[in-house]
Design an enzyme around this catalytic site. Structure first.
Site, mmCIF file in Angstrom:
data_model
loop_
_atom_site.group_PDB
_atom_site.id
_atom_site.type_symbol
_atom_site.label_atom_id
_atom_site.label_comp_id
_atom_site.label_asym_id
_atom_site.label_seq_id
_atom_site.Cartn_x
_atom_site.Cartn_y
_atom_site.Cartn_z
ATOM 1 N N LYS A 85 24.584 61.677 -72.702
ATOM 2 C CA LYS A 85 25.677 61.648 -73.658
ATOM 3 C C LYS A 85 25.147 61.218 -75.020
ATOM 4 O O LYS A 85 25.601 61.673 -76.041
ATOM 5 C CB LYS A 85 26.740 60.663 -73.161
HETATM 6 N N1 GLU Z 1 26.838 53.526 -65.614
HETATM 7 C C1 GLU Z 1 25.496 54.032 -65.469
HETATM 8 C C2 GLU Z 1 25.353 55.327 -66.242
HETATM 9 O O1 GLU Z 1 26.331 56.017 -66.486
HETATM 10 C C3 GLU Z 1 25.143 54.295 -64.021
HETATM 11 C C4 GLU Z 1 25.014 53.033 -63.272
HETATM 12 C C5 GLU Z 1 24.583 53.156 -61.822
HETATM 13 O O2 GLU Z 1 24.805 54.187 -61.179
HETATM 14 O O3 GLU Z 1 24.081 52.147 -61.340
HETATM 15 O O4 GLU Z 1 24.244 55.668 -66.613
#
Ligand code: GLU
Length: 297
Positions: free
Chosen positions: A244
């Protein structure tokens, strides 16, 4: 000793900094397939601890995209922004047991101390904290809270095999609560994976080098370590990781089954039937994933 694992519980944990893109769909699909292949539950957790980077409405957008693809969580999603009390309780425990300490350093002070003790700073990546406040802040008020790392961590990834990282030299004492009051990803993810009873973490390979920090936190908090499977990264045409942050486009959901087929190919599954519905495409992908167990590499 790690606590024995019980019934499979997996999760997809997007940060709602932008809509689902081709890269995050691969992680979503892999975590769903692995949970289903083990007859387990699949959860979605919205990782919006870094509020200022999460445009309003993005989590709902992601949940809508997942639903259009037939990826529907088995329990209501949770939002990290509403779980600060859990993170504070964990931080309090870490402070009480001497695993966490207050740090008074500003970014500029850290950079200067790094150069004095460890030499020129690396051009990319986080600085290894030189440990200035490890033994106290010399009366200065704590701005952030850090985890006191020790030695190296060895762990097993279901696809990448045995991995090691020397936390002391490669990472240093990392932040748990930032100077601006925001919770760090490492602490939130560990608290939530344990609180939600997650047995299996399936996520993109870009996160693999965070795993040793998370295992160290689990051990310090007396929490079980889940199994880990890091999926192949999806690269943009220029060879950079799709994310993103570098403006990866939201997936086009006019034909959800085509997006699912592409994501399955990126996971290395054999070609799936064309002109199938999203549900039939998921069923075919599941059969292929089951076939590839137990290592799913
Ligand atoms: N929130 C993290 C991301 O979107 C992923 C975290 C995880 O899967 O431990 O990159």
């Amino acid at each position: 000793m790690d606590t024995p694992l019980t019934a499979y519980r997996g999760r997809f944990a997007p940060s709602p900094t932008g809509p689902l893109h081709e890269g995050s769909l691969v992680a979503a699909l892999a975590s769903w397939l692995d949970a289903r292949a083990h007859g387990g539950a699949w959860l979605v957790r919205i990782e919006d601890v870094d509020g200022p980077r999460c445009p309003p409405g993005t989590s709902e957008l992601i949940l809508g995209q997942l639903a259009a693809l037939g990826l529907v969580p088995d329990e209501p999603p949770v939002w990290q922004s509403r779980r600060g009390e859990l993170y504070q309780a964990a931080l309090d425990r870490l402070i009480a047991t001497g695993h966490a300490y207050g740090c008074a350093c500003t970014r500029a002070e850290i950079a200067a101390a790094y150069e004095r003790t460890l030499g020129p700073r690396p051009k990319h990546g986080e600085l290894v904290y030189p440990g200035t406040c490890r033994h106290g802040t010399q009366g200065r008020p704590a701005r952030a809270w850090r985890f006191r790392v020790q030695g190296h961590i060895e762990w097993q990834d279901r696809r990448l095999g045995v991995q090691t990282q020397d936390l002391a030299t490669e990472v240093g004492d990392f932040v748990l609560k930032r100077a601006d009051g925001l919770w760090a990803y490492q602490l939130a993810v560990v608290v939530d994976d344990a609180e939600q009873g997650i047995t299996d973490v399936v996520r993109g390979e870009d996160l693999a080098d965070n795993t040793p920090r998370q295992i160290a936190l689990q051990r310090a908090l007396g929490l079980p370590t889940p199994r880990y499977l890091h999926t192949p990264l999806v690269l943009a045409a220029d060879g950079h990781k799709l994310s993103k942050q570098n403006g990866a486009a939201a997936i086009d959901l006019t034909h959800p089954s085509e997006r699912l087929r592409e994501a399955a190919t990126r996971l290395g599954l054999p070609p799936l039937p064309t002109k199938a519905s999203a549900a039939d495409t998921l069923a075919a992908a599941l059969q292929a994933w089951r076939h590839r167990l137990p290592d799913s590499g």
